[in-house]
Scaffold this active site. Structure first.
Site: not given
Ligand SMILES: CCOCCOc1ccc(-c2cn(C[C@@H]3NC[C@@H](O)[C@H]3O)nn2)cc1
Length: 447
Positions: A77, A121, A166, A294, A296, A353
């Site tokens: 992907r 993306h 996302e 996705n 985490y 993801e």
């Molecule tokens: C409430 C305040 O919050 C501040 C930060 O809040 C977030 C939330 C979610 C993320 C986040 C990062 N990733 C990984 C990525 N997914 C796509 C791919 O490019 C990976 O690098 N998923 N979610 C980051 C920051």
């Protein structure tokens, strides 16, 4: 010892994204993206990091494909950098950009790896942002045009497509919380953008169908699970708002043709209305062949009237955390997958993801990332449990093949099965690479 076994037709893959790995930001006719602008603006990215070089995968894609071949995965992907195809977002196609992705896709196919292409993306052409970006409804048409161009250019080569990665991050994280590009902090703008993203997705899928493109198309929301701290209705409702903000808000329009009313009410109470025009919801409804999920982390949530938009606070239950500070809770993966299946039915799902940030380094030519192996064991076991419970899961794609540019965290956070030395760009396969290789090749593992 327990054996966790998957069906023979279950697919295994690995994921990356253009801005996070390619580099070569001024090569091949590429135009500027909002992440070039955001990352080069002091204070936005940790340590002042940017994607100018990243993993240099633009030049090293053949090496990376050989690494994937050794990994034994069936799916890669990747995402396409929109400003490589349309440097200004619209107008004349940049043939050099198309040629690069043809080289990559041909290399994948020649090595027996199926390409799964994410069209968006996060790297919006800056020229479109200068016209309002996703807030401007005209960007919807620009995306549909870009998508149609890619569908026609790669018809028959790429058979698994994702429109938008996302959408919660693209709309709310980037335009309300302000942590990602373009770094706006405006709820009304973010709600507006969330609708335009769904509309752009729906219009792109209409093009996909009108052009009789071979294959399947979906999109990839990121989701979380929030367990209520108690059975008090306030805690239950607050936790539901967090789940619904990422999942229901983007999936209800597709599978129900409407936005979830409890979230519409919440946004309206905060002076943010959804800019729906006649016919919009018809374009969005039933616009997927599958969805990517996705996942985490999970949290435990408790009502707190002073705790922001959702009136929800996280309760630290002592779960282990990753090196990016996210809680490790595999149970949440099972809960959100069964929640989605219960709410929307037997929709085909790829995990597009799932992975962990642990920053283990190279020692004597090895990377002993035992915590990543533990995380993957726990979360893939939850995927198996969901599959056994009837969730229509088609495959699992882990984030990520390579350590890469982790957005506002820069290069400080490592998600890869393969370590990248950002000075030499040397790749080093981690212990988790060899563990995942056996899973991808055998379709089972023991816990
Ligand atoms: C409430 C305040 O919050 C501040 C930060 O809040 C977030 C939330 C979610 C993320 C986040 C990062 N990733 C990984 C990525 N997914 C796509 C791919 O490019 C990976 O690098 N998923 N979610 C980051 C920051």
């Amino acid at each position: 010892m327990t054996i966790i076994k998957f069906p023979n037709n279950f697919k295994w893959g690995v994921a990356t994204a253009a801005y996070q790995i390619e580099g070569a930001v001024k090569e091949g006719g590429r135009g500027q993206s909002i992440w070039d602008t955001f990352a080069h603006t002091p204070g936005n990215v940790l340590n002042g990091d940017n994607g100018d070089v990243a993993c240099d995968s633009y030049h090293r894609y053949e090496e990376d494909v050989q690494i994937m071949k050794d990994l034994g995965v069936g799916i890669y992907r990747f995402s396409v950098s929109w400003p490589r195809i349309f440097p200004n977002g619209v107008g004349e196609v940049n043939q050099e950009g198309l040629d690069y992705y043809h080289r990559l896709v041909d290399e994948l196919i020649e090595n027996g790896i199926e390409p799964m292409c994410t069209l968006y993306h996060w790297d919006l052409p800056q020229a479109l942002q200068d016209q309002g970006g996703w807030e401007n409804r005209e960007t919807v048409e620009a995306f549909a045009n870009y998508a149609e161009t890619m569908f026609k250019a790669f018809n028959g080569k790429i058979k698994l497509w994702l429109t938008i990665n996302e959408p919660w991050c693209v709309s709310f994280l980037s335009n309300y919380i302000g942590a990602h590009a373009p770094g706006k902090k405006d709820l009304s703008a973010a709600v507006n953008i969330s609708h335009h993203l769904l509309l752009a997705h729906g219009k792109a899928v209409n093009k996909f169908r009108q052009c009789n493109i071979e294959g399947e198309i979906g999109f990839a929301p990121n989701v979380t699970w929030v367990e209520p701290y108690s059975r008090n209705q306030e805690d239950v409702d607050a936790s539901q708002r967090a789940i619904g903000w990422m999942a229901d808000w983007f999936l209800d329009p597709i599978f129900k043709g409407t936005y979830p009313s409890y979230m519409v009410d919440l946004f309206e109470e905060n002076n943010a209305d959804v800019p729906i025009m006649d016919g919009d919801m018809d374009i969005i409804r039933d616009s997927v062949d599958f969805i990517g999920i996705n996942y985490y982390e999970a949290n435990v949530g408790r009502f707190n009237s002073e705790a922001g938009l959702l009136q929800l606070e996280d309760v630290d239950m002592g779960y282990k955390k990753t090196d990016i500070g996210w809680f490790i809770e595999p149970e949440g993966f099972y809960k959100i997958l069964t929640y989605i299946a219960d709410r929307y039915g037997n929709i085909p799902i790829y995990i597009t993801e799932n992975g962990i940030c642990v920053n283990d380094g190279v020692e004597a030519g090895e990377v002993k990332d035992a915590r990543r192996i533990d995380y993957l064991k726990g979360h893939i076991t939850s995927v198996n449990r969901s599959l056994q419970s009837g969730v229509n899961l088609k495959g699992y794609i882990t984030w990520s093949l390579l350590d890469n540019f982790e957005w506002a965290e820069g290069y400080s956070k490592r998600f890869g099965l393969v370590h990248v030395n950002y000075r030499s760009l040397e790749r080093t396969k981690k212990d988790s690479f060899y563990w995942y290789k056996k899973v991808a090749e055998n379709g089972w593992f023991s816990v």
